[in-house]
Design a protein around this motif. Structure first.
Motif, short mmCIF file in Angstrom:
data_model
loop_
_atom_site.label_atom_id
_atom_site.label_comp_id
_atom_site.label_asym_id
_atom_site.label_seq_id
_atom_site.Cartn_x
_atom_site.Cartn_y
_atom_site.Cartn_z
N PRO A 1 -1.62 3.98 13.41
CA PRO A 1 -0.92 5.07 12.72
C PRO A 1 -0.66 4.72 11.26
N ILE A 2 -0.76 5.72 10.39
CA ILE A 2 -0.49 5.51 8.97
C ILE A 2 0.29 6.69 8.40
N GLN A 3 0.99 6.44 7.30
CA GLN A 3 1.65 7.50 6.53
C GLN A 3 0.78 7.77 5.31
N ILE A 4 0.59 9.01 4.98
CA ILE A 4 -0.20 9.34 3.80
C ILE A 4 0.64 10.20 2.87
N PRO A 5 0.36 10.15 1.58
CA PRO A 5 1.10 10.96 0.62
C PRO A 5 0.92 12.46 0.90
N ALA A 6 1.93 13.25 0.55
CA ALA A 6 1.91 14.69 0.81
C ALA A 6 0.70 15.37 0.18
N ALA A 7 0.32 14.99 -1.04
CA ALA A 7 -0.82 15.62 -1.71
C ALA A 7 -2.12 15.38 -0.94
N LEU A 8 -2.30 14.16 -0.42
CA LEU A 8 -3.48 13.86 0.37
C LEU A 8 -3.44 14.61 1.69
N GLN A 9 -2.27 14.69 2.30
CA GLN A 9 -2.11 15.44 3.54
C GLN A 9 -2.53 16.89 3.34
N ASP A 10 -2.08 17.51 2.26
CA ASP A 10 -2.45 18.90 1.97
C ASP A 10 -3.96 19.05 1.84
N ALA A 11 -4.59 18.14 1.11
CA ALA A 11 -6.04 18.22 0.92
C ALA A 11 -6.79 18.06 2.23
N LEU A 12 -6.35 17.14 3.08
CA LEU A 12 -7.01 16.92 4.37
C LEU A 12 -6.87 18.14 5.28
N LEU A 13 -5.70 18.73 5.31
CA LEU A 13 -5.48 19.89 6.18
C LEU A 13 -6.25 21.11 5.69
N LYS A 14 -6.40 21.25 4.37
CA LYS A 14 -7.18 22.37 3.84
C LYS A 14 -8.66 22.18 4.16
#
Length: 78
Positions: free
Chosen positions: A63-76
């Motif tokens: 498991p890892i934590q990722i920055p919110a901006a990267l999370q948004d890009a991955l989900l898009k």
């Protein structure tokens, strides 16, 4: 007090796809779907290569934590 913080979604990197080579790719980042029942049995639920969510043994992932901006890009991109 209102907050603008987004809830961090959990992600994990696959570290073992033994017995599941078509469903999981080693080194790939997967979104974890919270599932307390699965977690209580040593499993985590992820969206795998089929595009569906399935439970896999927790020891297959890191498991890892990722920055919110990267999370948004991955989900898009998903």
């Amino acid at each position: 007090m209102a907050t603008n913080e987004k809830k961090q979604l959990p992600f994990a990197v696959c570290i073992s796809n033994e017995d599941y080579p078509a469903s999981l790719e080693v080194g790939k980042l997967y979104q974890i779907i919270p599932d307390e029942t699965a977690e209580s049995h040593g499993y985590i639920r992820v969206i795998d290569e089929s595009g569906e969510d399935y439970g896999y043994s927790r020891d297959r992932f890191f498991p890892i934590q990722i920055p919110a901006a990267l999370q948004d890009a991955l989900l898009k991109a998903a």
